[in-house]
Motif scaffolding. Structure first.
Motif: not given
Ligand code: IMP
Ligand code: MG
Length: 180
Positions: A96-121
């Motif tokens: 169970d993984v909870l990503v903690v971010e300061d600000i979601v702005d354009t969303g590019h950072t989170l989008n990239h990070v989530l795709h990368m973490l998702e691939s680790r199942q």
């Protein structure tokens, strides 16, 4: 001595942040009540104050890990290019993984990070963001938990910087540039 020509106007007080962090922690603790050990992943550097307050309010067994992505540098504009500068130390497969971010702005950072973490199942992957600027979004993405929605303003404090300054402010302030 600070020679930059801007002032900081308080937007969210330290007291309001603390109250909201407590609420978020209660909701997160309830959702993960059955977890073996939640992996809380802080995105460096902006989330370091938020994650430290948040984990101390969680009523759960937690593991803390960090991930660092490239940032805007010293500019207030997003480069849109996201690179991993420091990867996680631990494995997240089946966790169970909870990503903690300061600000979601354009969303590019989170989008990239989530795709990368998702691939680790991971078993479950959620995001808790302190701030959200929905009007700035370029990627259709949202956090499971958000502390505060804010307008399109450049903010600092509570871990968040402008050109590596002001992370140590206990409140969230809005940067107001002044003519000189
Ligand atoms: P995004 O990829 O555009 O969503 O950008 C997210 C990242 O940009 C955040 O994690 C912050 O590090 C940075 N950022 C966005 N808005 C601000 C701001 O108002 N002040 C400081 N950093 C910001
Ligand atoms: Mg960041």
């Amino acid at each position: 001595m600070d020679h930059s020509n801007y002032v900081i106007d308080q937007m969210i007080s330290a007291k309001s942040i603390a109250a909201r962090v407590e609420e978020l922690a209660e909701e997160i603790s309830a959702k993960y009540a059955d977890t073996d050990k939640l992996v809380v992943v802080g995105l460096l550097r902006g989330s370091f104050v938020f994650i430290s307050d948040l984990v101390r309010e969680l009523d759960l067994p937690v593991e803390v890990d960090f991930l660092e992505t490239s940032s805007y540098g010293n500019s207030t504009e997003s480069s849109r290019e996201v690179r991993i500068l420091k990867d996680l130390r631990g494995e997240i497969e089946g966790r169970d993984v909870l990503v903690v971010e300061d600000i979601v702005d354009t969303g590019h950072t989170l989008n990239h990070v989530l795709h990368m973490l998702e691939s680790r199942q991971p078993k479950r992957l959620d995001v808790c963001a302190l701030l959200d600027k929905p009007s700035r979004r370029e990627v259709d993405i949202s956090a499971s938990w958000t502390g505060f929605e804010i307008p399109d303003e450049f903010v600092v404090g509570y871990g968040i910087d402008y050109a590596q300054r002001n992370r140590n402010l206990p409140y969230i302030g809005k940067v107001r540039f002044i003519e000189s």
